[in-house]
Write a protein that holds these residues in place. Sequence first.
Motif, PDB file in Angstrom:
ATOM      1  N   ALA A   1     -39.910 -17.831  18.909  1.00 52.14           N
ATOM      2  CA  ALA A   1     -40.464 -16.854  17.937  1.00 52.14           C
ATOM      3  C   ALA A   1     -41.714 -17.616  17.418  1.00 52.14           C
ATOM      4  O   ALA A   1     -42.003 -16.610  17.383  1.00 52.14           O
ATOM      5  CB  ALA A   1     -39.691 -17.817  16.821  1.00 52.14           C
TER       6      ALA A   1
ATOM      7  N   SER B   1     -32.995 -14.537  21.145  1.00 50.51           N
ATOM      8  CA  SER B   1     -34.703 -14.084  21.085  1.00 50.51           C
ATOM      9  C   SER B   1     -34.752 -12.361  21.318  1.00 50.51           C
ATOM     10  O   SER B   1     -35.433 -11.564  20.752  1.00 50.51           O
ATOM     11  CB  SER B   1     -35.528 -14.730  22.072  1.00 50.51           C
ATOM     12  OG  SER B   1     -36.396 -13.903  22.737  1.00 50.51           O
TER      13      SER B   1
ATOM     14  N   MET C   1     -34.449 -11.389  17.482  1.00 52.85           N
ATOM     15  CA  MET C   1     -35.795 -11.755  17.343  1.00 52.85           C
ATOM     16  C   MET C   1     -36.121  -9.962  18.164  1.00 52.85           C
ATOM     17  O   MET C   1     -37.056  -9.316  16.889  1.00 52.85           O
ATOM     18  CB  MET C   1     -36.935 -12.677  17.603  1.00 52.85           C
ATOM     19  CG  MET C   1     -36.186 -13.260  17.140  1.00 52.85           C
ATOM     20  SD  MET C   1     -36.714 -15.174  18.330  1.00 52.85           S
ATOM     21  CE  MET C   1     -36.177 -16.426  17.517  1.00 52.85           C
ATOM     22  N   ARG C   2     -36.289  -9.778  19.284  1.00 52.18           N
ATOM     23  CA  ARG C   2     -36.586  -8.692  19.427  1.00 52.18           C
ATOM     24  C   ARG C   2     -36.496  -7.516  19.741  1.00 52.18           C
ATOM     25  O   ARG C   2     -36.519  -6.062  20.175  1.00 52.18           O
ATOM     26  CB  ARG C   2     -37.231  -9.136  21.223  1.00 52.18           C
ATOM     27  CG  ARG C   2     -37.428 -10.415  21.607  1.00 52.18           C
ATOM     28  CD  ARG C   2     -38.911  -9.894  21.474  1.00 52.18           C
ATOM     29  NE  ARG C   2     -39.930 -11.621  20.970  1.00 52.18           N
ATOM     30  CZ  ARG C   2     -41.095 -11.584  21.681  1.00 52.18           C
ATOM     31  NH1 ARG C   2     -41.867 -10.800  21.627  1.00 52.18           N
ATOM     32  NH2 ARG C   2     -41.489 -13.382  21.855  1.00 52.18           N
TER      33      ARG C   2
END
Length: 441
Positions: free
Chosen positions: A53, A98, A102-103
């Motif tokens: 993060a 991730s 997140m991405r």
Amino acid sequence: MNGKARLYLLTVILIAAALYGLSWIYGPSRPLEYPRDWVGLAFCAIFGILAEAMAVDFRVGAVRQARSSLAFLPFLSALTLFPTLPAVTVIALVSAISQFGMRRAQVLKGLFNVAQGAISGFAASAVFLALGGSNVADWRLALAFIPLACSFFIANMLLTSVAVAWLRETSVLDSFLQIVGPGGANLRYDVFASSLALVPVVLYRDHGFVGVILVITPLLLVRYSYLSLHQLIDQNKDLLRALVRAIETRDPYTSGHSVRVATLAVAIAQDIGLPKRKQNYVEIAALLHDIGKIDSAYAEVLSKPYSLNPEERRLIQTHAARGAEILQAMSSVSSDVVLSVRHHHERYDGFGYPDGLAGDSIPLPARIIMLCDSIDAMLSDRPYRRALSIAEVQNEIARCSGTQFDPSIVAIVVAKGTLERAVALIGAEIGLGNLELATWA
């Protein structure tokens, strides 16, 4: 995405799946202790997610296409403390969260990042187990840990380099050298920094997961501070780019000139082996090299569509010194940048301006910018001529080597194909912002 790159990404994914299958068949080298090992694995995963993060995006060349993350610390700790399959599962789980949480990565590219992380973990664990694994203790653990870390980073960098090269249709070696850094600096840093992962390993053996918390939490706080600083630097560079674009709106023939010069200057700085700090100075000075032209005294001259008379030429030649004066009044601008802007029109033979410096007395960034400034002018259309080809530009800089340009820089540009690589980066219509190939550093 070209077919070659797509096939490579799929191959890496299938290899990771095959390795997972083999690990399930043969099982862990030892059973996990409940609840100690399960809690330890959970904390490694949590710290890995927090590190992802706070990952920092960086550029390979001029396009953002990779990221740096401290997740490698809990990854390496997990590979050292736990059996292969659970440890690699932590890596894959963190990578998947991730990439897709997140991405919001594209499916194929996200799966590739998860797979290459798993393969790097399998490779590192195999080396570690071959050297005795977690059964060794004391100083022998440190000796076995170094090959584990090296294997993890090298596998990660190699897999990423091939993907970057095939997606951008550039040289695999060039991509690998950029990711590894000048003289292998990034790899050396990774291996050196990875020694921190040994501390939670030792504390975990004595104090359980509490030891992991005591070590990794301060590291994440330091990383957060670094992330904030990095974001501030990027914002400042974006402001600089906006400023130079505003300056260049006066002259339609130099639109985007400073950004192109900066891209080429950074490529040259990398190829001659300048450290990262010096590369930043070169980039900022290249972006600002024409800032003196913001002065209203140059407005009429810059708008002229035809050749300048001697008086106008003398006026425009004062822009380098004027730019240095503007920057010198700013306390946040390095003196190296100020001097580079002032001297970016000095010739190697001493017949430049404003001070007539020659040879090595001209600051190195200024010599780089002088070459890049001329190259971009030759590669751009002008009212009086068409843009030259890359081959014609190379012939011209070779002809002027030792007079207008530093011969050592010209030799490196020609030998390493810097010009072709930089032009490809400048001309790229889309970057790799969505790729975000994972290199843990």
